[in-house]
Design an enzyme around this catalytic site. Structure first.
Site, mmCIF file in Angstrom:
data_model
loop_
_atom_site.group_PDB
_atom_site.id
_atom_site.type_symbol
_atom_site.label_atom_id
_atom_site.label_comp_id
_atom_site.label_asym_id
_atom_site.label_seq_id
_atom_site.Cartn_x
_atom_site.Cartn_y
_atom_site.Cartn_z
ATOM 1 N N ASP A 64 -9.753 -4.292 68.509
ATOM 2 C CA ASP A 64 -11.168 -4.377 68.151
ATOM 3 C C ASP A 64 -11.561 -5.834 68.342
ATOM 4 O O ASP A 64 -11.173 -6.703 67.554
ATOM 5 C CB ASP A 64 -11.372 -3.946 66.702
ATOM 6 C CG ASP A 64 -12.816 -4.078 66.234
ATOM 7 O OD1 ASP A 64 -13.651 -4.606 67.004
ATOM 8 O OD2 ASP A 64 -13.106 -3.675 65.093
ATOM 9 N N SER A 145 -25.576 -9.005 81.215
ATOM 10 C CA SER A 145 -26.632 -8.010 81.412
ATOM 11 C C SER A 145 -27.863 -8.728 81.949
ATOM 12 O O SER A 145 -28.048 -9.934 81.715
ATOM 13 C CB SER A 145 -26.976 -7.333 80.083
ATOM 14 O OG SER A 145 -28.155 -6.558 80.204
ATOM 15 N N TYR A 165 -29.629 -7.281 70.780
ATOM 16 C CA TYR A 165 -28.834 -7.145 72.007
ATOM 17 C C TYR A 165 -29.193 -8.200 73.059
ATOM 18 O O TYR A 165 -28.295 -8.890 73.566
ATOM 19 C CB TYR A 165 -28.979 -5.736 72.576
ATOM 20 C CG TYR A 165 -28.087 -5.457 73.765
ATOM 21 C CD1 TYR A 165 -26.737 -5.154 73.589
ATOM 22 C CD2 TYR A 165 -28.590 -5.490 75.061
ATOM 23 C CE1 TYR A 165 -25.906 -4.897 74.678
ATOM 24 C CE2 TYR A 165 -27.768 -5.236 76.154
ATOM 25 C CZ TYR A 165 -26.437 -4.939 75.952
ATOM 26 O OH TYR A 165 -25.621 -4.694 77.032
ATOM 27 N N LYS A 169 -26.751 -11.312 74.593
ATOM 28 C CA LYS A 169 -26.437 -11.477 76.013
ATOM 29 C C LYS A 169 -26.962 -12.816 76.550
ATOM 30 O O LYS A 169 -26.341 -13.399 77.453
ATOM 31 C CB LYS A 169 -27.016 -10.304 76.818
ATOM 32 C CG LYS A 169 -26.313 -8.985 76.538
ATOM 33 C CD LYS A 169 -24.820 -9.050 76.898
ATOM 34 C CE LYS A 169 -24.148 -7.699 76.805
ATOM 35 N NZ LYS A 169 -22.724 -7.738 77.214
#
Length: 248
Positions: A64, A145, A165, A169
């Site tokens: 993890d 991304s 998010y 990124k």
């Protein structure tokens, strides 16, 4: 790819999507691959899809990336059993729909821990492994991304669901340059590459995005293979991959 024959690559988030495609392509290219994932059974299933003579070249290790102890245990296993890491693909990532202002803070923190700190944890261990073995030509890949470069501004009346998010990124974009400078200033030839896909057909794509032009995980893996296959004097710093017809 000749210089990578029988060398060790670690791929995070190898249980599905982009990570699974990368792990398979690296094995087929002649590397020994460690698939790091929480869902190890999924990686075991992926291994069974490889040619019989290649299945032993994909090792499955539970990890993890958001948990430092888990990362340390995984890299300890790699060093004990395989010597160390020469290529690291930081692919693991997570996304939960919602707004920063209203969603559960635990989900916000989980995204940051996975998407940013997971890269930091794994890259530090990979770098230490390379230094200890005098590996001066390693390669670290960050799966970024397009939202790590631009935050979409949706039409009026639509409440964005991206929340933390894109900031996570954007941090990956900044981290790429920081690592490039550190690898340089620490007198190594270790390469760093950020790969920024557009929409990819994976498990984390929201339902309302289905039907839009999308890439396949194998398309992103092809970008990884290109980046690590470049000559020693060539560094692909940023590679953006979009599907034809993408509206973003």
């Amino acid at each position: 790819m000749e210089r990578w024959q029988n060398r060790v690559a670690a791929v995070t988030g190898a249980s599905s999507g982009i990570g699974a495609a990368i792990a398979k392509d690296l094995v087929n290219a002649g590397l020994i691959v460690v698939g790091l994932a929480r869902r190890t059974q999924r990686v075991e299933e992926i291994r069974c899809t490889l040619a019989t003579n290649l299945q032993t070249r994909l090792h499955v290790v539970k990890c993890d990336v958001s948990d430092l102890q888990s990362v340390n245990e995984a890299f300890d296993w790699i060093e004990k059993n395989l010597g160390g890491v020469d290529v690291l693909v930081n692919n693991a990532g997570t996304y939960t729909a919602g707004q920063v202002l209203t969603m559960d803070l635990g989900e916000v923190e989980k995204t940051l821990q996975t998407n940013l700190m997971g890269i930091v944890y794994c890259t530090r261990r990979a770098y230490a492994s390379m230094q200890e073995r005098n590996i001066n030509d390693g390669h670290v890949v960050l799966i970024n991304s397009i939202v790590g470069h631009h935050v979409f501004n949706l039409p009026p009346g639509v409440v964005a669901q991206f929340n933390i998010y894109p900031p996570s990124k954007h941090a990956v974009t900044g981290l790429t340059e920081v690592l490039r400078q550190e690898f340089r200033d620490l007198k190594t030839k270790i390469k760093i590459t950020s790969i920024s896909p557009g929409l990819v057909d994976t498990e984390i794509v929201p339902e309302n995005y289905q039907g839009l032009p999308m890439l396949k995980p194998e398309d992103i893996s092809a970008g990884v293979m290109y980046a690590i296959g470049t000559p020693p004097h060539v560094q692909v710093h940023e590679l953006t991959i979009k599907p034809v017809g993408e509206t973003f």
